[in-house]
Design a protein around this motif. Structure first.
Motif, mmCIF file in Angstrom:
data_model
loop_
_atom_site.group_PDB
_atom_site.id
_atom_site.type_symbol
_atom_site.label_atom_id
_atom_site.label_comp_id
_atom_site.label_asym_id
_atom_site.label_seq_id
_atom_site.Cartn_x
_atom_site.Cartn_y
_atom_site.Cartn_z
ATOM 1 N N GLU A 7 0.840 -1.201 0.000
ATOM 2 C CA GLU A 7 0.000 0.000 0.000
ATOM 3 C C GLU A 7 0.872 1.248 0.000
ATOM 4 O OE1 GLU A 7 -3.567 2.187 2.539
ATOM 5 O OE2 GLU A 7 -2.330 0.639 3.480
ATOM 6 N N ALA A 8 1.970 1.203 0.754
ATOM 7 C CA ALA A 8 2.883 2.348 0.805
ATOM 8 C C ALA A 8 3.533 2.607 -0.552
ATOM 9 C CB ALA A 8 3.953 2.114 1.865
ATOM 10 N N TYR A 9 3.659 1.569 -1.378
ATOM 11 C CA TYR A 9 4.221 1.716 -2.717
ATOM 12 C C TYR A 9 3.159 2.093 -3.753
ATOM 13 C CZ TYR A 9 8.641 -0.371 -1.156
ATOM 14 O OH TYR A 9 9.829 -0.625 -0.524
ATOM 15 N N GLY A 10 1.927 2.257 -3.333
ATOM 16 C CA GLY A 10 0.887 2.691 -4.246
ATOM 17 C C GLY A 10 0.085 1.589 -4.893
ATOM 18 N N VAL A 11 0.219 0.351 -4.420
ATOM 19 C CA VAL A 11 -0.597 -0.737 -4.940
ATOM 20 C C VAL A 11 -2.040 -0.559 -4.456
ATOM 21 C CG1 VAL A 11 -1.005 -3.236 -4.866
ATOM 22 C CG2 VAL A 11 1.319 -2.346 -5.085
ATOM 23 N N ALA A 12 -2.990 -0.735 -5.361
ATOM 24 C CA ALA A 12 -4.407 -0.591 -5.003
ATOM 25 C C ALA A 12 -4.855 -1.828 -4.242
ATOM 26 C CB ALA A 12 -5.249 -0.409 -6.266
ATOM 27 N N CYS A 13 -4.822 -1.750 -2.924
ATOM 28 C CA CYS A 13 -5.203 -2.874 -2.075
ATOM 29 C C CYS A 13 -5.781 -2.330 -0.783
ATOM 30 C CB CYS A 13 -3.992 -3.775 -1.785
ATOM 31 S SG CYS A 13 -2.629 -2.955 -0.935
ATOM 32 N N PRO A 14 -6.488 -3.154 -0.001
ATOM 33 C CA PRO A 14 -7.088 -2.656 1.235
ATOM 34 C C PRO A 14 -6.030 -2.189 2.234
ATOM 35 C CG PRO A 14 -8.013 -4.788 0.605
ATOM 36 C CD PRO A 14 -6.822 -4.564 -0.266
ATOM 37 N N HIS A 15 -6.378 -1.142 2.979
ATOM 38 C CA HIS A 15 -5.545 -0.714 4.103
ATOM 39 C C HIS A 15 -5.795 -1.664 5.268
ATOM 40 C CE1 HIS A 15 -3.560 1.854 7.032
ATOM 41 N NE2 HIS A 15 -4.626 1.740 7.797
ATOM 42 N N VAL A 16 -4.726 -2.197 5.858
ATOM 43 C CA VAL A 16 -4.873 -3.078 7.014
ATOM 44 C C VAL A 16 -4.567 -2.284 8.276
ATOM 45 C CG1 VAL A 16 -4.427 -5.235 5.798
ATOM 46 C CG2 VAL A 16 -2.502 -3.931 6.692
ATOM 47 N N GLU A 70 -10.102 -1.798 -9.629
ATOM 48 C CA GLU A 70 -10.301 -0.942 -8.456
ATOM 49 C C GLU A 70 -9.360 -1.349 -7.326
ATOM 50 O OE1 GLU A 70 -11.805 2.208 -6.418
ATOM 51 O OE2 GLU A 70 -12.427 1.647 -8.445
ATOM 52 N N ALA A 71 -9.252 -2.658 -7.083
ATOM 53 C CA ALA A 71 -8.394 -3.118 -5.981
ATOM 54 C C ALA A 71 -8.077 -4.598 -6.140
ATOM 55 C CB ALA A 71 -9.070 -2.872 -4.633
ATOM 56 N N VAL A 72 -6.916 -4.977 -5.656
ATOM 57 C CA VAL A 72 -6.530 -6.379 -5.485
ATOM 58 C C VAL A 72 -6.671 -6.683 -3.993
ATOM 59 C CG1 VAL A 72 -4.720 -8.114 -5.776
ATOM 60 C CG2 VAL A 72 -4.878 -6.180 -7.376
ATOM 61 N N ILE A 73 -7.350 -7.766 -3.656
ATOM 62 C CA ILE A 73 -7.616 -8.069 -2.246
ATOM 63 C C ILE A 73 -7.117 -9.474 -1.889
ATOM 64 C CG2 ILE A 73 -9.607 -6.514 -2.222
ATOM 65 C CD1 ILE A 73 -11.441 -8.952 -2.342
ATOM 66 N N ASP A 74 -7.232 -9.799 -0.607
ATOM 67 C CA ASP A 74 -6.894 -11.109 -0.037
ATOM 68 C C ASP A 74 -5.455 -11.525 -0.343
ATOM 69 O OD1 ASP A 74 -6.908 -13.483 1.257
ATOM 70 O OD2 ASP A 74 -8.734 -14.248 0.335
ATOM 71 N N PHE A 75 -4.547 -10.961 0.432
ATOM 72 C CA PHE A 75 -3.120 -11.235 0.272
ATOM 73 C C PHE A 75 -2.623 -12.325 1.229
ATOM 74 C CE2 PHE A 75 -3.538 -7.367 -2.004
ATOM 75 C CZ PHE A 75 -2.434 -7.243 -2.843
ATOM 76 N N ASP A 76 -3.529 -13.097 1.801
ATOM 77 C CA ASP A 76 -3.148 -14.073 2.824
ATOM 78 C C ASP A 76 -2.115 -15.080 2.339
ATOM 79 O OD1 ASP A 76 -4.987 -12.806 4.384
ATOM 80 O OD2 ASP A 76 -6.256 -14.548 4.751
ATOM 81 N N ARG A 77 -2.122 -15.400 1.055
ATOM 82 C CA ARG A 77 -1.257 -16.469 0.543
ATOM 83 C C ARG A 77 0.027 -15.946 -0.097
ATOM 84 N NH1 ARG A 77 -4.128 -21.499 -0.806
ATOM 85 N NH2 ARG A 77 -2.839 -21.691 -2.661
ATOM 86 N N ASN A 78 0.222 -14.637 -0.135
ATOM 87 C CA ASN A 78 1.404 -14.132 -0.829
ATOM 88 C C ASN A 78 2.672 -14.672 -0.179
ATOM 89 O OD1 ASN A 78 3.134 -11.842 0.537
ATOM 90 N ND2 ASN A 78 1.017 -11.330 1.099
#
Length: 323
Positions: free
Chosen positions: A70-79, A216-224
Protein backbone atom coordinates in the motif's frame (compact mmCIF):
# COMPACT_ATOMS: atom_id res chain seq x y z
CA UNK A 1 -20.48 -10.64 14.50
CA UNK A 2 -19.46 -11.90 17.92
CA UNK A 3 -19.87 -9.33 20.66
CA UNK A 4 -16.36 -10.11 21.86
CA UNK A 5 -14.94 -9.03 18.50
CA UNK A 6 -17.00 -5.82 18.54
CA UNK A 7 -15.70 -5.06 22.03
CA UNK A 8 -12.10 -5.87 21.09
CA UNK A 9 -12.21 -3.61 18.01
CA UNK A 10 -13.21 -0.78 20.32
CA UNK A 11 -10.55 -1.63 22.90
CA UNK A 12 -7.74 -2.47 20.49
CA UNK A 13 -8.35 -0.17 17.53
CA UNK A 14 -10.37 2.60 19.18
CA UNK A 15 -13.21 2.19 16.70
CA UNK A 16 -16.90 1.88 17.52
CA UNK A 17 -18.47 -0.08 14.68
CA UNK A 18 -22.08 -0.15 13.49
CA UNK A 19 -24.16 -1.14 10.45
CA UNK A 20 -22.71 -4.65 10.54
CA UNK A 21 -23.66 -6.92 7.64
CA UNK A 22 -22.42 -10.35 6.62
CA UNK A 23 -20.29 -10.60 3.46
CA UNK A 24 -20.27 -13.80 1.41
CA UNK A 25 -17.00 -15.45 0.50
CA UNK A 26 -13.89 -16.56 2.31
CA UNK A 27 -13.76 -20.35 2.51
CA UNK A 28 -14.76 -21.25 6.10
CA UNK A 29 -13.74 -17.77 7.29
CA UNK A 30 -16.37 -15.23 8.34
CA UNK A 31 -16.52 -11.73 6.86
CA UNK A 32 -18.48 -8.66 7.90
CA UNK A 33 -18.80 -5.15 6.50
CA UNK A 34 -19.13 -2.45 9.13
CA UNK A 35 -18.99 1.32 9.58
CA UNK A 36 -16.78 3.25 11.99
CA UNK A 37 -17.61 6.92 11.62
CA UNK A 38 -16.85 7.80 8.01
CA UNK A 39 -14.75 4.66 7.48
CA UNK A 40 -16.06 1.52 5.81
CA UNK A 41 -14.41 -1.61 7.19
CA UNK A 42 -14.17 -5.32 6.48
CA UNK A 43 -13.65 -7.60 9.47
CA UNK A 44 -12.30 -11.09 8.83
CA UNK A 45 -12.51 -13.88 11.40
CA UNK A 46 -10.20 -16.79 10.60
CA UNK A 47 -11.46 -20.36 10.64
CA UNK A 48 -10.06 -22.48 13.47
CA UNK A 49 -10.63 -25.50 11.24
CA UNK A 50 -8.36 -24.16 8.50
CA UNK A 51 -5.72 -22.24 10.38
CA UNK A 52 -3.36 -23.30 13.14
CA UNK A 53 -1.42 -20.67 15.08
CA UNK A 54 1.61 -21.45 12.90
CA UNK A 55 -0.37 -20.79 9.72
CA UNK A 56 -1.77 -17.57 11.16
CA UNK A 57 1.76 -16.42 11.94
CA UNK A 58 2.63 -16.93 8.26
CA UNK A 59 -0.47 -14.96 7.29
CA UNK A 60 0.61 -12.17 9.64
CA UNK A 61 3.86 -11.92 7.66
CA UNK A 62 1.90 -11.89 4.41
CA UNK A 63 -0.33 -9.08 5.70
CA UNK A 64 2.68 -7.07 6.79
CA UNK A 65 3.91 -7.28 3.19
CA UNK A 66 0.48 -6.12 2.03
CA UNK A 67 0.86 -3.04 4.22
CA UNK A 68 4.20 -2.31 2.52
CA UNK A 69 2.57 -2.65 -0.90
CA UNK A 70 0.00 0.00 0.00
CA UNK A 71 2.88 2.35 0.80
CA UNK A 72 4.22 1.72 -2.72
CA UNK A 73 0.89 2.69 -4.25
CA UNK A 74 -0.60 -0.74 -4.94
CA UNK A 75 -4.41 -0.59 -5.00
CA UNK A 76 -5.20 -2.87 -2.08
CA UNK A 77 -7.09 -2.66 1.24
CA UNK A 78 -5.54 -0.71 4.10
CA UNK A 79 -4.87 -3.08 7.01
CA UNK A 80 -5.23 -1.76 10.55
CA UNK A 81 -2.62 -2.53 13.18
CA UNK A 82 -2.95 -2.83 16.93
CA UNK A 83 0.57 -2.10 18.10
CA UNK A 84 2.75 -3.77 15.47
CA UNK A 85 0.38 -6.66 14.77
CA UNK A 86 -2.42 -6.98 12.22
CA UNK A 87 -4.08 -10.23 13.35
CA UNK A 88 -5.73 -9.99 16.78
CA UNK A 89 -5.97 -13.04 19.06
CA UNK A 90 -8.62 -13.17 21.76
CA UNK A 91 -8.33 -15.18 24.96
CA UNK A 92 -10.55 -17.96 23.58
CA UNK A 93 -8.36 -18.39 20.48
CA UNK A 94 -10.50 -16.30 18.12
CA UNK A 95 -8.32 -14.67 15.44
CA UNK A 96 -9.48 -11.73 13.33
CA UNK A 97 -8.24 -8.69 11.42
CA UNK A 98 -9.65 -5.33 10.32
CA UNK A 99 -9.09 -3.70 6.92
CA UNK A 100 -10.70 -1.07 4.75
CA UNK A 101 -13.68 -2.14 2.65
CA UNK A 102 -12.97 -1.82 -1.08
CA UNK A 103 -15.65 -0.97 -3.60
CA UNK A 104 -15.89 -2.61 -7.01
CA UNK A 105 -17.34 -5.69 -8.60
CA UNK A 106 -16.05 -9.06 -9.69
CA UNK A 107 -15.73 -9.91 -13.37
CA UNK A 108 -15.21 -13.17 -15.24
CA UNK A 109 -14.16 -14.33 -18.69
CA UNK A 110 -17.59 -13.54 -20.12
CA UNK A 111 -17.96 -10.05 -18.61
CA UNK A 112 -14.47 -8.51 -18.55
CA UNK A 113 -13.70 -6.05 -21.35
CA UNK A 114 -10.39 -5.34 -23.07
CA UNK A 115 -9.75 -2.10 -21.15
CA UNK A 116 -10.26 -3.94 -17.86
CA UNK A 117 -7.95 -6.72 -19.06
CA UNK A 118 -5.16 -4.25 -19.84
CA UNK A 119 -5.69 -2.63 -16.44
CA UNK A 120 -5.53 -6.08 -14.84
CA UNK A 121 -2.20 -6.75 -16.54
CA UNK A 122 -0.91 -3.38 -15.35
CA UNK A 123 -2.10 -4.05 -11.80
CA UNK A 124 -0.42 -7.47 -11.83
CA UNK A 125 2.83 -6.08 -13.22
CA UNK A 126 2.93 -3.20 -10.76
CA UNK A 127 2.14 -5.59 -7.92
CA UNK A 128 5.10 -7.78 -8.87
CA UNK A 129 7.34 -4.73 -9.25
CA UNK A 130 6.37 -3.56 -5.76
CA UNK A 131 6.90 -7.05 -4.35
CA UNK A 132 10.38 -7.07 -5.87
CA UNK A 133 11.28 -4.07 -3.70
CA UNK A 134 10.55 -5.94 -0.48
CA UNK A 135 14.05 -7.35 -0.16
CA UNK A 136 14.71 -9.11 3.10
CA UNK A 137 11.02 -9.21 3.99
CA UNK A 138 10.37 -12.82 3.09
CA UNK A 139 12.18 -16.09 3.54
CA UNK A 140 13.15 -17.47 0.14
CA UNK A 141 11.62 -20.90 0.55
CA UNK A 142 8.69 -22.28 -1.34
CA UNK A 143 5.38 -22.70 0.49
CA UNK A 144 3.88 -26.05 1.38
CA UNK A 145 0.68 -25.68 -0.64
CA UNK A 146 1.59 -26.81 -4.14
CA UNK A 147 3.86 -28.61 -6.57
CA UNK A 148 6.60 -26.02 -6.85
CA UNK A 149 9.45 -28.25 -7.99
CA UNK A 150 9.66 -30.95 -10.61
CA UNK A 151 10.54 -33.54 -7.98
CA UNK A 152 7.54 -32.73 -5.79
CA UNK A 153 5.19 -32.73 -8.78
CA UNK A 154 6.47 -36.11 -9.99
CA UNK A 155 6.28 -37.59 -6.49
CA UNK A 156 2.69 -36.40 -6.06
CA UNK A 157 1.51 -37.88 -9.35
CA UNK A 158 3.34 -41.17 -8.74
CA UNK A 159 1.75 -41.46 -5.32
CA UNK A 160 -1.70 -40.77 -6.75
CA UNK A 161 -1.16 -43.36 -9.47
CA UNK A 162 -0.16 -46.00 -6.91
CA UNK A 163 -3.34 -45.23 -4.97
CA UNK A 164 -5.66 -45.56 -7.98
CA UNK A 165 -8.54 -47.98 -7.50
CA UNK A 166 -11.29 -49.05 -9.86
CA UNK A 167 -13.98 -47.46 -7.70
CA UNK A 168 -12.54 -43.96 -8.17
CA UNK A 169 -14.31 -41.70 -10.70
CA UNK A 170 -13.39 -42.69 -14.24
CA UNK A 171 -12.86 -39.04 -15.22
CA UNK A 172 -10.31 -38.67 -12.44
CA UNK A 173 -8.42 -41.78 -13.52
CA UNK A 174 -8.27 -40.55 -17.13
CA UNK A 175 -7.13 -37.10 -16.04
CA UNK A 176 -4.40 -38.46 -13.80
CA UNK A 177 -2.96 -40.66 -16.53
CA UNK A 178 -2.97 -37.72 -18.96
CA UNK A 179 -1.14 -35.60 -16.38
CA UNK A 180 1.54 -38.23 -15.99
CA UNK A 181 2.15 -38.20 -19.73
CA UNK A 182 2.60 -34.41 -19.71
CA UNK A 183 5.07 -34.43 -16.82
CA UNK A 184 7.26 -36.87 -18.76
CA UNK A 185 7.49 -34.26 -21.54
CA UNK A 186 8.52 -31.38 -19.30
CA UNK A 187 12.21 -30.48 -19.39
CA UNK A 188 13.95 -31.09 -16.05
CA UNK A 189 14.92 -27.40 -15.81
CA UNK A 190 11.40 -26.07 -16.47
CA UNK A 191 11.02 -24.47 -13.03
CA UNK A 192 14.62 -23.26 -12.93
CA UNK A 193 14.24 -21.03 -15.98
CA UNK A 194 11.22 -19.11 -14.65
CA UNK A 195 11.38 -15.83 -12.69
CA UNK A 196 11.20 -16.18 -8.92
CA UNK A 197 9.94 -13.64 -6.44
CA UNK A 198 6.99 -12.81 -4.22
CA UNK A 199 3.62 -13.61 -5.80
CA UNK A 200 0.05 -12.93 -4.73
CA UNK A 201 -0.69 -16.67 -5.14
CA UNK A 202 -4.48 -16.26 -5.17
CA UNK A 203 -4.91 -14.02 -8.22
CA UNK A 204 -8.45 -15.19 -8.96
CA UNK A 205 -11.70 -13.39 -9.88
CA UNK A 206 -12.91 -13.41 -6.26
CA UNK A 207 -9.89 -11.35 -5.24
CA UNK A 208 -10.00 -8.72 -7.99
CA UNK A 209 -12.41 -5.79 -7.91
CA UNK A 210 -13.13 -3.73 -11.02
CA UNK A 211 -14.75 -0.48 -12.04
CA UNK A 212 -16.07 0.04 -15.56
CA UNK A 213 -12.72 0.39 -17.30
CA UNK A 214 -10.13 -1.00 -14.91
CA UNK A 215 -9.04 -2.56 -11.64
CA UNK A 216 -10.30 -0.94 -8.46
CA UNK A 217 -8.39 -3.12 -5.98
CA UNK A 218 -6.53 -6.38 -5.49
CA UNK A 219 -7.62 -8.07 -2.25
CA UNK A 220 -6.89 -11.11 -0.04
CA UNK A 221 -3.12 -11.24 0.27
CA UNK A 222 -3.15 -14.07 2.82
CA UNK A 223 -1.26 -16.47 0.54
CA UNK A 224 1.40 -14.13 -0.83
CA UNK A 225 4.85 -15.70 -0.53
CA UNK A 226 8.16 -16.24 -2.29
CA UNK A 227 7.21 -18.25 -5.34
CA UNK A 228 6.86 -17.82 -9.11
CA UNK A 229 5.16 -14.50 -10.03
CA UNK A 230 4.13 -15.91 -13.41
CA UNK A 231 1.68 -18.16 -11.59
CA UNK A 232 -0.37 -14.99 -11.03
CA UNK A 233 -0.10 -14.30 -14.77
CA UNK A 234 -1.19 -17.79 -15.80
CA UNK A 235 -4.04 -17.84 -13.31
CA UNK A 236 -5.32 -14.47 -14.61
CA UNK A 237 -5.21 -15.69 -18.22
CA UNK A 238 -7.10 -18.87 -17.32
CA UNK A 239 -9.70 -17.01 -15.29
CA UNK A 240 -10.35 -14.13 -17.68
CA UNK A 241 -9.24 -15.10 -21.22
CA UNK A 242 -10.48 -18.69 -21.51
CA UNK A 243 -13.97 -18.38 -22.96
CA UNK A 244 -16.13 -21.32 -24.00
CA UNK A 245 -13.13 -23.58 -24.50
CA UNK A 246 -11.02 -21.07 -26.45
CA UNK A 247 -8.41 -18.50 -25.48
CA UNK A 248 -9.26 -14.91 -26.35
CA UNK A 249 -6.01 -13.61 -27.84
CA UNK A 250 -7.18 -9.99 -27.85
CA UNK A 251 -7.61 -10.13 -24.07
CA UNK A 252 -4.28 -11.91 -23.65
CA UNK A 253 -2.52 -9.22 -25.68
CA UNK A 254 -4.22 -6.50 -23.60
CA UNK A 255 -3.05 -8.16 -20.38
CA UNK A 256 0.52 -8.53 -21.66
CA UNK A 257 0.60 -4.89 -22.82
CA UNK A 258 -0.52 -3.75 -19.38
CA UNK A 259 1.90 -5.99 -17.50
CA UNK A 260 4.85 -4.96 -19.68
CA UNK A 261 4.40 -1.34 -18.55
CA UNK A 262 6.04 -2.39 -15.28
CA UNK A 263 7.77 -5.78 -15.64
CA UNK A 264 9.10 -7.82 -18.58
CA UNK A 265 6.51 -10.08 -20.22
CA UNK A 266 5.95 -11.06 -23.83
CA UNK A 267 3.20 -12.94 -25.57
CA UNK A 268 5.59 -15.88 -25.92
CA UNK A 269 5.99 -15.96 -22.11
CA UNK A 270 2.25 -16.60 -21.64
CA UNK A 271 2.68 -20.23 -22.69
CA UNK A 272 5.17 -20.85 -19.88
CA UNK A 273 2.94 -18.98 -17.42
CA UNK A 274 0.07 -21.31 -18.30
CA UNK A 275 2.29 -24.39 -18.07
CA UNK A 276 3.52 -23.18 -14.68
CA UNK A 277 -0.05 -22.72 -13.46
CA UNK A 278 -0.82 -26.26 -14.55
CA UNK A 279 2.20 -27.65 -12.69
CA UNK A 280 1.30 -25.80 -9.49
CA UNK A 281 -2.44 -26.45 -9.55
CA UNK A 282 -2.61 -30.04 -10.79
CA UNK A 283 -2.11 -31.40 -7.23
CA UNK A 284 -4.96 -29.17 -6.04
CA UNK A 285 -7.63 -29.94 -8.64
CA UNK A 286 -6.77 -33.37 -10.02
CA UNK A 287 -7.94 -35.20 -6.92
CA UNK A 288 -10.70 -37.83 -6.51
CA UNK A 289 -12.86 -35.43 -4.48
CA UNK A 290 -12.77 -32.94 -7.35
CA UNK A 291 -14.54 -35.41 -9.67
CA UNK A 292 -17.63 -36.02 -7.57
CA UNK A 293 -21.12 -34.54 -8.10
CA UNK A 294 -20.78 -32.67 -4.80
CA UNK A 295 -18.12 -30.35 -6.27
CA UNK A 296 -19.73 -27.01 -7.10
CA UNK A 297 -18.96 -23.36 -7.73
CA UNK A 298 -15.55 -21.97 -8.55
CA UNK A 299 -13.83 -25.27 -7.73
CA UNK A 300 -15.50 -26.74 -10.83
CA UNK A 301 -14.16 -23.83 -12.90
CA UNK A 302 -10.62 -24.37 -11.63
CA UNK A 303 -10.78 -28.11 -12.32
CA UNK A 304 -12.10 -27.54 -15.83
CA UNK A 305 -9.39 -24.98 -16.58
CA UNK A 306 -6.66 -27.43 -15.55
CA UNK A 307 -8.30 -30.14 -17.64
CA UNK A 308 -8.42 -27.72 -20.59
CA UNK A 309 -4.69 -27.12 -20.26
CA UNK A 310 -4.11 -30.88 -20.11
CA UNK A 311 -6.03 -31.38 -23.35
CA UNK A 312 -4.50 -28.37 -25.16
CA UNK A 313 -0.94 -28.73 -23.86
CA UNK A 314 0.60 -28.84 -27.34
CA UNK A 315 -1.12 -25.58 -28.31
CA UNK A 316 0.38 -23.39 -25.56
CA UNK A 317 2.80 -21.48 -27.77
CA UNK A 318 1.95 -17.92 -28.70
CA UNK A 319 3.82 -16.32 -31.62
CA UNK A 320 4.09 -12.53 -31.70
CA UNK A 321 1.56 -12.35 -34.54
CA UNK A 322 -1.09 -14.38 -32.67
CA UNK A 323 -3.27 -11.26 -32.42
Amino acid sequence: MDEKIIADIKAGFGMVISNITTVNGGWLNQLWRASAGDRELLVKKYSRERFSREKLNRIESALQRQAMLEAYGVACPHVYRCGQKIIRFLDDGTAYMVMSFCQGKNENAQTINTAQMKSLGSACGYLHKAFSRLTGSVEKSFPAFGGYTMDSLCQTLRRQTRQLTCDMPAAYRRALLSCEAIVKQLPPDFFDRLPRGIAHEDFTPDNLLFHETGVEAVIDFDRNCYSYPWHDVGRAILSFALEDGQLNYEKIRAFVDGYALHMPLSLADVGDALRLSWCIEVPWWIQPDCFTPSLTGKAVDFREQILWLTTHWEELSFPANAV
